[in-house]
Design an enzyme around this catalytic site. Structure first.
Site, PDB file in Angstrom:
ATOM      1  CE  LYS A 266      42.777  37.493  33.484  1.00 49.57           C
ATOM      2  NZ  LYS A 266      43.532  38.465  32.667  1.00 49.57           N
ATOM      3  CG  ASP A 271      48.760  37.679  34.422  1.00 45.19           C
ATOM      4  OD1 ASP A 271      49.608  36.832  34.044  1.00 45.19           O
ATOM      5  OD2 ASP A 271      48.244  38.518  33.659  1.00 45.19           O
ATOM      6  CE  LYS A 278      50.889  40.648  33.703  1.00 46.00           C
ATOM      7  NZ  LYS A 278      50.556  41.431  32.519  1.00 46.00           N
ATOM      8  CG  ASP A 289      44.789  39.227  35.839  1.00 44.33           C
ATOM      9  OD1 ASP A 289      43.985  40.048  35.346  1.00 44.33           O
ATOM     10  OD2 ASP A 289      45.510  38.473  35.164  1.00 44.33           O
ATOM     11  CG  ASP A 348      51.304  38.900  30.423  1.00 41.83           C
ATOM     12  OD1 ASP A 348      50.545  38.498  31.326  1.00 41.83           O
ATOM     13  OD2 ASP A 348      51.815  40.037  30.394  1.00 41.83           O
ATOM     14  CD  GLU A 350      46.652  35.886  32.104  1.00 41.00           C
ATOM     15  OE1 GLU A 350      47.457  36.414  31.308  1.00 41.00           O
ATOM     16  OE2 GLU A 350      45.951  36.551  32.884  1.00 41.00           O
ATOM     17  NE  ARG A 352      43.979  37.464  24.946  1.00 48.62           N
ATOM     18  CZ  ARG A 352      44.453  38.513  24.298  1.00 48.62           C
ATOM     19  NH1 ARG A 352      44.520  38.486  22.975  1.00 48.62           N
ATOM     20  NH2 ARG A 352      44.829  39.598  24.923  1.00 48.62           N
TER      21      ARG A 352
HETATM   22  N1  BES Z   1      45.860  40.770  33.347  1.00 44.11           N
HETATM   23  C1  BES Z   1      46.484  41.351  32.226  1.00 44.11           C
HETATM   24  C2  BES Z   1      45.808  42.634  31.770  1.00 44.11           C
HETATM   25  C3  BES Z   1      46.034  43.839  32.644  1.00 44.11           C
HETATM   26  C4  BES Z   1      47.160  44.624  32.469  1.00 44.11           C
HETATM   27  C5  BES Z   1      45.088  44.207  33.551  1.00 44.11           C
HETATM   28  C6  BES Z   1      47.330  45.751  33.255  1.00 44.11           C
HETATM   29  C7  BES Z   1      45.266  45.321  34.322  1.00 44.11           C
HETATM   30  C8  BES Z   1      46.370  46.098  34.171  1.00 44.11           C
HETATM   31  C9  BES Z   1      46.425  40.371  31.049  1.00 44.11           C
HETATM   32  O1  BES Z   1      46.493  39.041  31.373  1.00 44.11           O
HETATM   33  C10 BES Z   1      47.608  40.669  30.191  1.00 44.11           C
HETATM   34  O2  BES Z   1      48.686  40.487  30.641  1.00 44.11           O
HETATM   35  N2  BES Z   1      47.364  41.142  28.984  1.00 44.11           N
HETATM   36  C11 BES Z   1      48.380  41.491  28.093  1.00 44.11           C
HETATM   37  C12 BES Z   1      47.996  41.032  26.714  1.00 44.11           C
HETATM   38  C13 BES Z   1      49.112  41.097  25.707  1.00 44.11           C
HETATM   39  C14 BES Z   1      50.170  40.093  26.041  1.00 44.11           C
HETATM   40  C15 BES Z   1      48.532  40.839  24.346  1.00 44.11           C
HETATM   41  C16 BES Z   1      48.546  43.003  28.140  1.00 44.11           C
HETATM   42  O3  BES Z   1      47.557  43.716  28.289  1.00 44.11           O
HETATM   43  O4  BES Z   1      49.674  43.472  28.068  1.00 44.11           O
HETATM   44 ZN    ZN Z   2      45.852  38.530  33.235  1.00 45.32          ZN
HETATM   45 MN    MN Z   3      48.480  38.358  31.497  1.00 42.60          MN
END
Ligand code: BES
Ligand code: ZN
Ligand code: MN
Length: 497
Positions: A266, A271, A278, A289, A348, A350, A352
């Protein structure tokens, strides 16, 4: 980047070897080893005198410098604790203490006198690989965007005196290459999002290809992705000015007929969350990210340096996730390359969305196995913290191999479930599946989403959201380069232990 060169040498009389610092491991409950006794004599009894003073008891983590001998300018005694308790964990502490000691000096070279050091639950190859990897990766400094970076480690050469020469050199080379790979990953992930863009990552791949005749590189631009039907990946990059890149690095170290191992990273270089923006606090950390992509680069670096005899293909899905008038909106439905439609309920989620198209793309390589690596979910950080990466796999054998590579390299993963019950959370009224699965089990439902696109081969997914970086002080860890490199070394039949 400064690197240390490691050499294994069989030295019959250690007192005749010259160095700027001789390093002696010492146990708290045994007499001086033959090596230590010889060095003591050559140092006019300085080692015994220091032990008699009682300041240095050779406890694990303890260290003391003594004036050297005629040949060694300094002596560094490093405590190893009780001899029979000297296991892998104690050996790791030993390596870190050696580094801390050497980092405190201006010595440019060091002589490690390890011939009497036995690890209770590992062999010499494990010890030497670990020491080289630890010293090499500890020498990492972030220098790119600061005027006065932390001073570089002075140490440039390490000679290790060992009983066996050729296998020892091999272990040192492997550890050194892995450590350098870790540093490559750390540097890429530490770089800010305005420097490390998808285009920057593509240029790094091209550079790696130029340095290696066995590595060919191909960059797929957005136009090509559109032709391939990668509308899920493209929906993530819709809101940014930075062009997305699908980076393909093809390393052919094996026979033409050998099925390749495929790594998919990834590579979200920033992000913001997109329209599902966010919160502001710690948003800067989302420059990390692309940690999965960074670990793929680091691993390719390590295995090409080792010239492992196998085929490995790395694919990095690189894009920036930003809000704008052109950005994908919650509720939008996109069609993935696999033909499955996806309702983007949260922009967010993204990672996947870029990975699913990359996973479909790699089907063409008829892989031996596919491993994707991603800072995928905050939920994984809640579940496992920073010590273990979350491991998911659609095949038990692959999961076992990765878990064991993680234990060997102390870059551990923990297996998580992929049960159908979780996948039900991804049902959508308006598409074949939704890109989020509700509040519970967020790391699992993200993995279940990916599983839908990895049905044609053996597949594993590493959620490294917690393991890829530290929050204080902020910085990339270079994980899971050590795990992945060990896994590929094991597959190439390299040095079984
Ligand atoms: N890159 C983030 C995941 C992340 C969060 C990595 C904090 C490291 C620290 C990912 O793209 C994301 O934002 N995931 C969301 C998914 C949710 C919207 C279902 C998350 O984890 O909040
Ligand atoms: Zn992300
Ligand atoms: Mn994200």
């Amino acid at each position: 980047m400064s690197t240390i060169k490691f050499t294994a040498r069989k030295i019959s009389d250690v007192t005749t070897a010259s160095s700027q610092c001789a390093v002696l491991p010492m146990f708290s409950d045994t007499k001086l080893s033959a090596t230590a006794a010889a060095m003591d004599k050559s140092a006019g009894g300085a080692i015994k005198a220091s032990l008699d003073l009682g300041d240095f008891e050779a406890r694990s983590g303890q260290r003391v410098f003594l004036p050297g001998t005629a040949k060694s300018r300094r002596l560094l005694l490093v405590g190893c604790g009780e001899k029979k308790k000297f296991d892998r964990a104690a050996a790791r502490e030993f390596a870190q203490t050696v580094y801390n000691g050497l980092n405190d000096t201006s010595a440019k070279d060091a002589l490690l006198l390890l011939d009497h050091l036995k690890v209770s639950d590992a062999n010499e190859a494990w010890l030497l690989e670990m020491i080289a990897r630890t010293l090499q990766s500890s020498a990492y400094r972030y220098t790119e965007t600061v005027s006065k970076p932390k001073p570089a480690l002075k140490l440039a050469r390490v000679v290790v005196s060992t009983a066996t020469r050729a296998p020892a050199q091999r272990a040192l080379d492997q550890g050194s290459a892995t450590g350098r790979g870790v540093n490559v990953a750390r540097k890429l992930a530490d770089l800010p999002g305005n420097v490390c863009t998808p285009g920057y990552l593509a240029r790094q791949a091209r550079k790696l290809g130029r340095d290696n005749s066995k590595l060919s590189v191909q960059i797929l631009e957005e136009k090509k992705m559109r032709e391939l039907g990668m509308h899920s990946l493209l929906s993530v990059t819709a809101g940014t000015e930075e062009p997305a890149k699908l980076i393909v690095m093809n390393y052919s170290g094996g026979k033409k007929s050998d099925q390749p191992y495929v790594l998919v990273g990834k590579g979200i270089t920033f992000d913001s969350g997109g329209i599902s923006l966010k919160p502001g606090a710690k948003m800067d950390e989302m420059k990390f990210d692309m940690g999965g992509a960074a670990s793929v680069f680091g691993t390719m670096h390590a295995i090409t340096e080792m010239a492992l005899p196998l085929n490995v293909i790395a694919v990095v899905a690189a894009a920036e996730n930003m809000p704008s008038g052109k950005a994908t909106k919650p509720g939008d439905v996109v069609t993935s390359m696999a033909g499955k439609t996806i309702e983007v309920l949260n922009t967010d989620a993204e990672g996947r969305l870029v990975l699913c198209d990359a996973l479909t793309y790699v089907e063409r390589f008829k892989p031996a196995a596919v491993i994707d690596i991603a800072t995928l979910t905050g939920a994984c950080v809640v579940a496992l913290g920073s010590h273990a990466s979350g491991l998911y796999a659609n095949r038990d054998e692959l999961a076992e191999q990765l878990l064991s590579a993680g234990v060997e390299s102390h870059d551990r993963a923990w297996r998580m479930p992929l049960w159908d019950e979780y996948s039900k959370q991804l049902q959508s009224n308006f598409a074949d599946l939704a890109n989020i699965g509700g509040p519970g089990g967020g790391s699992v439902t993200a993995a279940c989403f990916l599983k839908e696109f990895a049905e044609k081969y053996d597949w594993a997914h590493l959620d490294i959201a917690g393991s890829a970086w530290d929050s204080s002080p902020k910085g990339a860890t270079g994980r899971p380069v050590s795990l992945l490199t060990r896994y590929l070394m094991d597959r190439s039949g390299s040095q079984a232990r």
